[in-house]
Scaffold this motif. Structure first.
Motif, PDB file in Angstrom:
ATOM      1  N   PHE A 186      -9.188   4.235  -0.095  1.00 20.54           N
ATOM      2  CA  PHE A 186      -9.521   3.712   1.044  1.00 20.54           C
ATOM      3  C   PHE A 186      -9.129   3.165   2.158  1.00 20.54           C
ATOM      4  N   PHE A 187      -8.508   1.954   1.463  1.00 22.28           N
ATOM      5  CA  PHE A 187      -7.439   0.977   2.338  1.00 22.28           C
ATOM      6  C   PHE A 187      -5.979   2.316   2.629  1.00 22.28           C
ATOM      7  N   ARG A 188      -5.440   2.923   1.901  1.00 22.50           N
ATOM      8  CA  ARG A 188      -4.218   3.392   1.701  1.00 22.50           C
ATOM      9  C   ARG A 188      -4.962   4.220   3.412  1.00 22.50           C
ATOM     10  N   GLU A 189      -5.469   4.559   2.911  1.00 24.77           N
ATOM     11  CA  GLU A 189      -6.552   5.654   4.191  1.00 24.77           C
ATOM     12  C   GLU A 189      -7.028   4.902   5.823  1.00 24.77           C
ATOM     13  N   PHE A 226      -5.358   2.042   6.447  1.00 26.92           N
ATOM     14  CA  PHE A 226      -4.167   1.991   7.265  1.00 26.92           C
ATOM     15  C   PHE A 226      -3.490   2.659   8.414  1.00 26.92           C
ATOM     16  N   GLU A 227      -3.666   4.053   7.422  1.00 25.49           N
ATOM     17  CA  GLU A 227      -2.959   5.084   8.052  1.00 25.49           C
ATOM     18  C   GLU A 227      -3.420   6.145   9.259  1.00 25.49           C
ATOM     19  N   LYS A 228      -5.075   6.002   9.055  1.00 24.26           N
ATOM     20  CA  LYS A 228      -5.609   6.275  10.188  1.00 24.26           C
ATOM     21  C   LYS A 228      -5.564   5.478  11.113  1.00 24.26           C
ATOM     22  N   VAL A 229      -5.624   3.693  11.384  1.00 27.24           N
ATOM     23  CA  VAL A 229      -5.302   2.720  12.096  1.00 27.24           C
ATOM     24  C   VAL A 229      -4.066   3.040  12.424  1.00 27.24           C
ATOM     25  N   ARG A 230      -2.883   3.394  11.689  1.00 27.36           N
ATOM     26  CA  ARG A 230      -1.404   3.558  12.398  1.00 27.36           C
ATOM     27  C   ARG A 230      -2.115   4.498  13.019  1.00 27.36           C
ATOM     28  N   ARG A 231      -2.615   5.637  12.690  1.00 23.30           N
ATOM     29  CA  ARG A 231      -1.977   6.959  14.093  1.00 23.30           C
ATOM     30  C   ARG A 231      -2.920   6.521  14.949  1.00 23.30           C
ATOM     31  N   MET A 232      -4.507   6.092  14.935  1.00 20.87           N
ATOM     32  CA  MET A 232      -4.398   6.009  16.714  1.00 20.87           C
ATOM     33  C   MET A 232      -4.098   4.548  17.732  1.00 20.87           C
ATOM     34  N   MET A 271       0.283  -1.576   0.324  1.00 20.73           N
ATOM     35  CA  MET A 271       0.234   0.210   0.312  1.00 20.73           C
ATOM     36  C   MET A 271       0.775   1.453  -0.111  1.00 20.73           C
ATOM     37  N   ASN A 272       2.072   1.042   0.599  1.00 23.63           N
ATOM     38  CA  ASN A 272       3.024   2.237   0.721  1.00 23.63           C
ATOM     39  C   ASN A 272       4.407   1.869   0.650  1.00 23.63           C
ATOM     40  N   PRO A 273       5.104   2.282  -0.786  1.00 18.13           N
ATOM     41  CA  PRO A 273       6.097   1.670  -0.633  1.00 18.13           C
ATOM     42  C   PRO A 273       7.515   2.339   0.554  1.00 18.13           C
ATOM     43  N   ALA A 274       6.297   2.930   0.943  1.00 17.24           N
ATOM     44  CA  ALA A 274       8.023   3.759   1.680  1.00 17.24           C
ATOM     45  C   ALA A 274       8.277   3.149   3.799  1.00 17.24           C
ATOM     46  N   ALA A 328      -5.848  -7.262  -0.111  1.00 17.98           N
ATOM     47  CA  ALA A 328      -4.726  -7.195  -0.959  1.00 17.98           C
ATOM     48  C   ALA A 328      -4.449  -7.003  -2.306  1.00 17.98           C
ATOM     49  N   GLU A 329      -5.668  -7.216  -2.773  1.00 18.87           N
ATOM     50  CA  GLU A 329      -6.560  -6.808  -4.018  1.00 18.87           C
ATOM     51  C   GLU A 329      -5.851  -5.325  -4.070  1.00 18.87           C
ATOM     52  N   ALA A 330      -6.535  -4.646  -3.483  1.00 17.45           N
ATOM     53  CA  ALA A 330      -6.563  -2.788  -3.708  1.00 17.45           C
ATOM     54  C   ALA A 330      -5.228  -2.399  -3.032  1.00 17.45           C
ATOM     55  N   ALA A 331      -4.206  -3.310  -2.901  1.00 14.57           N
ATOM     56  CA  ALA A 331      -2.928  -3.311  -3.013  1.00 14.57           C
ATOM     57  C   ALA A 331      -2.336  -2.105  -3.999  1.00 14.57           C
ATOM     58  N   GLN A 332      -2.693  -2.549  -5.608  1.00 15.61           N
ATOM     59  CA  GLN A 332      -2.864  -3.053  -7.433  1.00 15.61           C
ATOM     60  C   GLN A 332      -2.902  -1.288  -7.291  1.00 15.61           C
TER      61      GLN A 332
END
Lengths: 198, 198
Positions: free
Chosen positions: B121-124, B126-132, A172-175, B109-113
């Motif tokens: 949606f998935f990238r954001e 992951f970001e939201k859960v990570r920040r939380m 998702m995030n290559p970084a 996994a499909e949305a990783a492309q």
């Protein structure tokens, strides 16, 4: 003799199909990899590939099995003193081929359904990797490198989960460096022994 | 007023479609859940669902977003003192609906492309859960519950990875309790502070 010759030729052809499939995955990514695109790279008809593999699923499953064999995982019984570090190296090599991680994750998630043709393959693969990592954790516990109070089986499951899960995040995030994250987990696992032993 | 009434009715209908889709996933699993089976449960035509959602992907993405909102994740700003334990509870509730875990993992996994319609949606997410989770780790560090030397962002990524990865293993082998494995990881994270503080 003639029969053995034909068998050897069949094996060589299977190997070359698997090697080419991995190259196409590396070059075109998961969605760019079809029976047709693999066949084109081999200058074969798609139907010819299905002479060597039962189905697209069978081919893709064998791509993963072959990649495993090329990694640490050669023979599935690496030196337990080296296994955890080899596992980090294997994840680092995966990251060079995002199409392969993508294939692995989609395919494993789909195969979670018990009637999927690759269900048994993945279930056994998880078991094998778990046993291999649990053996390594036990070895490092006996060698005084890991806290003996830690449960080797659970730790093995958690290391596989970290590897799979961080690879998904890295797609998702290559970084995100999934191999570094796994290495940090293993370093932390080992650092706990300083306290446990004292 | 009439327009607002229509809007409210549309929102209510969207909600009932999402609730029914979750019920069908729970009952029939991921592969048994199609636009057709959801429509049948609602006594609607499949085309009618696509009046409220752009596509099957849009519907499934909204099923995941709604489930998130029903979990810890309500408002995405839980009390940081409780977040890590709420996260364990959320995974425990997921395990009651394997079809939903299955949907989440295949879809992620499909949305990783990067050209997948649900990639952002998935990238954001992951970001939201990570920040939380990172906020929760920092809070517990300040409260003396977690070793202050630990990197909160990396720890957050690792906790998400453990949750995703062990849920995948639990789908393969229902004897694995993913919530227990996540809880053990968080207990270990907290236990390190005894050594760090002394």
């Amino acid at each position: 003799m003639a029969r053995e010759g034909r068998f050897a030729k069949g094996t060589a052809r299977r190997e070359s199909i698997l090697a080419t499939a991995t190259e196409v995955l590396a070059r075109d990514g998961y969605r760019g990899t079809s029976l047709r695109s693999i066949a084109r790279a081999l200058e074969l008809e798609p139907a010819h590939i299905l002479y060597y593999f039962d189905s697209r699923e069978d081919l893709l499953q064998n791509v993963i099995a072959r990649w495993d064999e090329d990694q640490l995982i050669q023979g599935w019984e690496p030196d337990p003193a080296l296994t955890l570090d080899l596992y980090i190296g294997a994840i680092r090599r995966n990251l060079e081929i995002p199409g392969l991680i993508h294939l692995y994750l989609i395919f494993a998630a789909e195969a979670a359904q018990s009637d999927h043709p690759s269900h048994d393959f993945f279930r056994e693969r998880f078991e094998k990797v778990r046993r291999m990592l649990a053996t390594a954790v036990e070895y490092e516990q006996n060698a005084g490198r890991i806290d003996p109070a830690i449960d080797p089986d659970r730790t093995a499951r958690l290391l596989i989960a970290v590897a799979d899960g961080v690879q998904l995040q890295a797609l998702m995030n290559p970084a995100i460096d999934a191999a570094d994250d796994l290495a940090a987990t293993i370093t932390q696992l080992r650092s706990r022994v300083d306290h446990a032993v004292s």
